[in-house]
Scaffold this active site. Structure first.
Site, PDB file in Angstrom:
ATOM      1  N   ARG A   1     -20.609 -39.014 -11.558  1.00 30.84           N
ATOM      2  CA  ARG A   1     -21.068 -39.099 -12.957  1.00 30.84           C
ATOM      3  C   ARG A   1     -22.069 -40.250 -13.129  1.00 30.84           C
ATOM      4  NH1 ARG A   1     -16.121 -37.319 -16.940  1.00 30.84           N
ATOM      5  NH2 ARG A   1     -15.575 -35.467 -15.751  1.00 30.84           N
TER       6      ARG A   1
ATOM      7  N   ASP B   1      -8.028 -33.760 -19.144  1.00 27.99           N
ATOM      8  CA  ASP B   1      -9.372 -33.203 -19.278  1.00 27.99           C
ATOM      9  C   ASP B   1      -9.740 -32.938 -20.742  1.00 27.99           C
ATOM     10  OD1 ASP B   1     -11.765 -32.452 -18.250  1.00 27.99           O
ATOM     11  OD2 ASP B   1     -11.081 -30.553 -17.404  1.00 27.99           O
TER      12      ASP B   1
ATOM     13  N   HIS C   1     -13.312 -40.925 -23.958  1.00 25.01           N
ATOM     14  CA  HIS C   1     -12.440 -41.556 -22.955  1.00 25.01           C
ATOM     15  C   HIS C   1     -11.552 -42.609 -23.620  1.00 25.01           C
ATOM     16  CE1 HIS C   1     -14.409 -39.343 -19.870  1.00 25.01           C
ATOM     17  NE2 HIS C   1     -15.551 -39.997 -19.939  1.00 25.01           N
TER      18      HIS C   1
ATOM     19  N   LEU D   1      10.959 -44.904 -15.594  1.00 28.69           N
ATOM     20  CA  LEU D   1       9.902 -43.894 -15.421  1.00 28.69           C
ATOM     21  C   LEU D   1       8.923 -44.400 -14.368  1.00 28.69           C
ATOM     22  CD1 LEU D   1       8.212 -41.367 -16.343  1.00 28.69           C
ATOM     23  CD2 LEU D   1       7.122 -42.875 -18.007  1.00 28.69           C
TER      24      LEU D   1
HETATM   25  C1  IPE Z   1     -11.669 -36.779 -18.878  1.00 29.09           C
HETATM   26  O1  IPE Z   1     -12.316 -35.688 -19.405  1.00 29.09           O
HETATM   27  C2  IPE Z   1     -11.541 -36.782 -17.395  1.00 29.09           C
HETATM   28  C3  IPE Z   1     -11.955 -38.062 -16.776  1.00 29.09           C
HETATM   29  C4  IPE Z   1     -12.771 -38.107 -15.763  1.00 29.09           C
HETATM   30  C5  IPE Z   1     -11.418 -39.334 -17.274  1.00 29.09           C
HETATM   31  P1  IPE Z   1     -13.802 -35.230 -19.059  1.00 29.09           P
HETATM   32  O2  IPE Z   1     -14.708 -36.406 -19.045  1.00 29.09           O
HETATM   33  O3  IPE Z   1     -13.795 -34.410 -17.824  1.00 29.09           O
HETATM   34  O4  IPE Z   1     -14.103 -34.323 -20.334  1.00 29.09           O
HETATM   35  P2  IPE Z   1     -14.967 -32.997 -20.414  1.00 29.09           P
HETATM   36  O5  IPE Z   1     -14.479 -32.070 -19.353  1.00 29.09           O
HETATM   37  O6  IPE Z   1     -16.395 -33.404 -20.214  1.00 29.09           O
HETATM   38  O7  IPE Z   1     -14.690 -32.488 -21.795  1.00 29.09           O
HETATM   39 MG    MG Z   2     -13.742 -32.387 -17.463  1.00 28.79          MG
END
Ligand code: IPE
Ligand code: MG
Length: 222
Positions: free
Chosen positions: A53, A2, A19, A113
């Site tokens: 999103r 996150d 990302h 792993l």
């Molecule tokens: C990455 O962080 C999580 C994914 C969905 C890849 P976010 O996109 O949730 O980042 P913030 O929370 O907006 O900072």
């Molecule tokens: Mg997030």
């Protein structure tokens, strides 16, 4: 994983840049786990809820996943990493799915792993899918009431062949589970770091493991 969006926002960049940077932390974290002798790493890459999103962000994330698989499959193959995926994988776009299947098949013989990507994943959906499967088995006469135990339920989850996590690392300072491995995390130790995922380094991973090693796990005992 996150904090990608905030990382980008802090720099006046589009979220997708965050990302992109975040996918570099994945490589770092996988390498760190191999160095530290961690046997299982599960990364929450895309939740069931993330489909909400804006379409451009979702498409961008799927493209990054494709790129990651294109660029990293050989390296995983060479370095003993076995790739797996959990979630409703049939919801992923076909090109992603194809690369994912290919990488999973290619690395199936590795065992240094086990890297599991949670994609189109949510803990509640996982439990729903498990209960549906149990209902089907029950209707077919293969399940008796006394068969239903915690082990039986674990065996019907996507993670049936992965042990429950010892450590959950939560980045970006958030204090919630966000629908991740709800059943499996019952006795997992939690490490929260304020670091945003794109800033998360091997050193942060080792610090989390060090923090974990100081915990006393009692599992409800004394
Ligand atoms: C990455 O962080 C999580 C994914 C969905 C890849 P976010 O996109 O949730 O980042 P913030 O929370 O907006 O900072
Ligand atoms: Mg997030």
């Amino acid at each position: 994983m996150d904090g990608n969006g905030r990382w980008a926002q802090n720099r006046g960049l589009p979220r997708l840049k965050g990302h992109e940077q975040g996918s570099k932390s994945v490589g770092e974290c996988v390498e760190g786990c191999r160095d530290a002798g961690v046997k299982y790493l599960t990364l929450y890459a895309f939740s069931s809820e993330n489909w909400k999103r804006p379409a451009a962000e979702v498409t961008g994330l799927m493209m990054l996943l494709e790129r990651f698989l294109d660029q990293k499959t050989n390296e995983m193959l060479e370095k003993g990493v076995q790739l797996r995926a959990i979630g409703r994988l049939d919801e992923l776009p076909a090109p992603c799915r194809k690369r994912l299947d290919r990488a999973i098949t290619a690395t199936a013989g590795n065992d240094r792993l086990i890297l599991t990507l949670a994609l189109s994943y949510s803990g509640r959906t996982e439990i729903v899918d498990a209960v549906r499967e149990i209902v089907r088995e029950t209707a077919a006469g293969r399940v008796r009431e006394e068969d239903v135990t915690p082990e039986f339920i674990s065996a019907h989850l996507y993670t049936s062949d992965v042990p429950d996590p010892d450590l959950l690392i939560r980045t970006s300072g958030e204090l919630r589970l966000s629908n991740f491995l709800l059943w499996q995390l019952s006795y997992t130790e939690i490490h929260v770091t304020p670091k945003l995922w794109p800033d998360f380094t091997k050193a942060d991973l080792f610090a989390a493991i060090d923090d974990y090693s100081k915990r006393q796990r009692r599992y409800g005992g004394i």
